[in-house]
Design an enzyme around this catalytic site. Structure first.
Site, mmCIF file in Angstrom:
data_model
loop_
_atom_site.group_PDB
_atom_site.id
_atom_site.type_symbol
_atom_site.label_atom_id
_atom_site.label_comp_id
_atom_site.label_asym_id
_atom_site.label_seq_id
_atom_site.Cartn_x
_atom_site.Cartn_y
_atom_site.Cartn_z
ATOM 1 C CD GLU A 156 -2.993 -1.318 2.142
ATOM 2 O OE1 GLU A 156 -4.142 -1.733 1.924
ATOM 3 O OE2 GLU A 156 -2.569 -1.121 3.302
ATOM 4 N N GLY B 115 -12.575 -4.391 0.842
ATOM 5 C CA GLY B 115 -13.571 -5.290 0.268
ATOM 6 C C GLY B 115 -14.840 -4.497 -0.015
ATOM 7 C CB ILE C 218 -15.412 -9.633 5.636
ATOM 8 C CG1 ILE C 218 -15.263 -8.791 6.910
ATOM 9 C CG2 ILE C 218 -16.860 -10.121 5.443
ATOM 10 C CD1 ILE C 218 -15.574 -9.484 8.213
ATOM 11 C CG MET D 27 -9.184 -5.927 8.140
ATOM 12 S SD MET D 27 -8.249 -7.450 7.943
ATOM 13 C CE MET D 27 -8.112 -7.995 9.643
ATOM 14 C CD GLU D 28 -5.741 -2.090 8.072
ATOM 15 O OE1 GLU D 28 -6.393 -1.691 7.091
ATOM 16 O OE2 GLU D 28 -5.329 -3.263 8.190
ATOM 17 C CG ASP E 124 -11.708 -8.516 -1.169
ATOM 18 O OD1 ASP E 124 -10.648 -7.937 -0.837
ATOM 19 O OD2 ASP E 124 -12.702 -8.593 -0.425
HETATM 20 N N1 ADE Z 1 -9.378 -5.501 2.905
HETATM 21 C C1 ADE Z 1 -9.545 -5.851 1.617
HETATM 22 N N2 ADE Z 1 -10.456 -6.823 1.496
HETATM 23 C C2 ADE Z 1 -10.888 -7.111 2.746
HETATM 24 C C3 ADE Z 1 -11.829 -8.024 3.272
HETATM 25 N N3 ADE Z 1 -12.515 -8.848 2.503
HETATM 26 N N4 ADE Z 1 -12.005 -8.045 4.623
HETATM 27 C C4 ADE Z 1 -11.303 -7.200 5.415
HETATM 28 N N5 ADE Z 1 -10.409 -6.331 4.966
HETATM 29 C C5 ADE Z 1 -10.198 -6.266 3.637
#
Ligand code: ADE
Length: 231
Positions: A12, A78, A152, A172-173, A196
């Site tokens: 990143e 995501g 996830i 996640m941050e 994703d």
């Molecule tokens: N960052 C990118 N994709 C993610 C996902 N599916 N879950 C959590 N953090 C992510």
């Protein structure tokens, strides 16, 4: 002005490190911080490692030890909103912690006493992002980005996050960085590019697209830094 530029993973921030001048690597609290010049302005760049705890530590360090006065986060997410496709950019309007749960005591998900479910990002930085997107003639979405210490990859958990927080994307941050910046009264901005769709295929798609999506986000962010350097 000193700008903190943060990601969670090496991918990143890699596209950003390539563009810096006078880079000085500083080790602090078991992490590497890159103090540097970009177009003659002071920047500090770091990746925190994944999750809310490490990102809290890095954000607080950027602001309190390195004395940055604005924080920009770049990375991948995501998609929750079906309109978001791999490589699309999303700017956070506000962020909740989807895994913060003391609902047993009658509180809403994401809430603890003296806190708030959502933390809002800086409006001026969001306006700057819109300006940059317009100049680049690209579409950029604004929305709610939910954060938790979980990757996830299921319709069930994704559905819970969509229904509970009306989230458009998840990662996640972001929300932990938001809590730090809000507490220290520092303007902040959270940008993500979709890697994703947080579904059954998420881990596979993430591995395939993390690098290309991270690059899209980092390159857009540096266009914003170009503008900040001029004000
Ligand atoms: N960052 C990118 N994709 C993610 C996902 N599916 N879950 C959590 N953090 C992510």
């Amino acid at each position: 002005m000193k700008i903190a530029i943060m990601g969670a993973m090496p991918e990143e921030i890699a596209p950003i490190l390539e563009r810096l001048d006078d880079v000085q690597e500083v080790n602090y609290a078991k992490n590497k911080y890159y103090k540097a010049k970009y177009n003659n302005i002071d920047v500090v760049v770091a990746y925190s490692k994944i999750g809310k705890v490490f990102s809290t530590l890095t954000a607080a360090t950027m602001l309190q030890i390195f004395a940055c006065d604005v924080l920009l986060f770049t990375g991948v997410a995501g998609a929750v909103n079906d309109e978001l496709k791999i490589g699309d950019l999303i700017v956070a309007t506000k962020l909740p912690q989807h895994d913060l749960d003391i609902t047993i005591f009658g509180h809403p998900y994401g809430y603890v006493p003296e806190g708030s479910v959502f933390v809002e990002t800086d409006q001026d930085l969001r306006a700057l992002a819109k300006l940059v997107a317009k100049e680049m003639d690209i579409d950029i979405k604004e929305g709610i980005i939910a954060t938790g210490d979980q990757f996830i990859a299921s319709q069930e958990r994704k559905g819970f996050i969509a229904d509970t927080f009306h989230a458009d994307a998840l990662e996640m941050e972001g929300a932990s960085v938001a809590v730090v910046c809000d507490a220290l009264d520092v303007p902040f901005f959270i940008l993500r590019s979709i890697s994703d769709s947080a579904d059954m295929d998420a881990s596979f798609n993430f591995e395939e697209f993390v690098e290309s999506s991270a690059k899209i986000s980092a390159e857009f962010l540096m266009k914003m830094v170009d503008k900040l350097a001029k004000v």
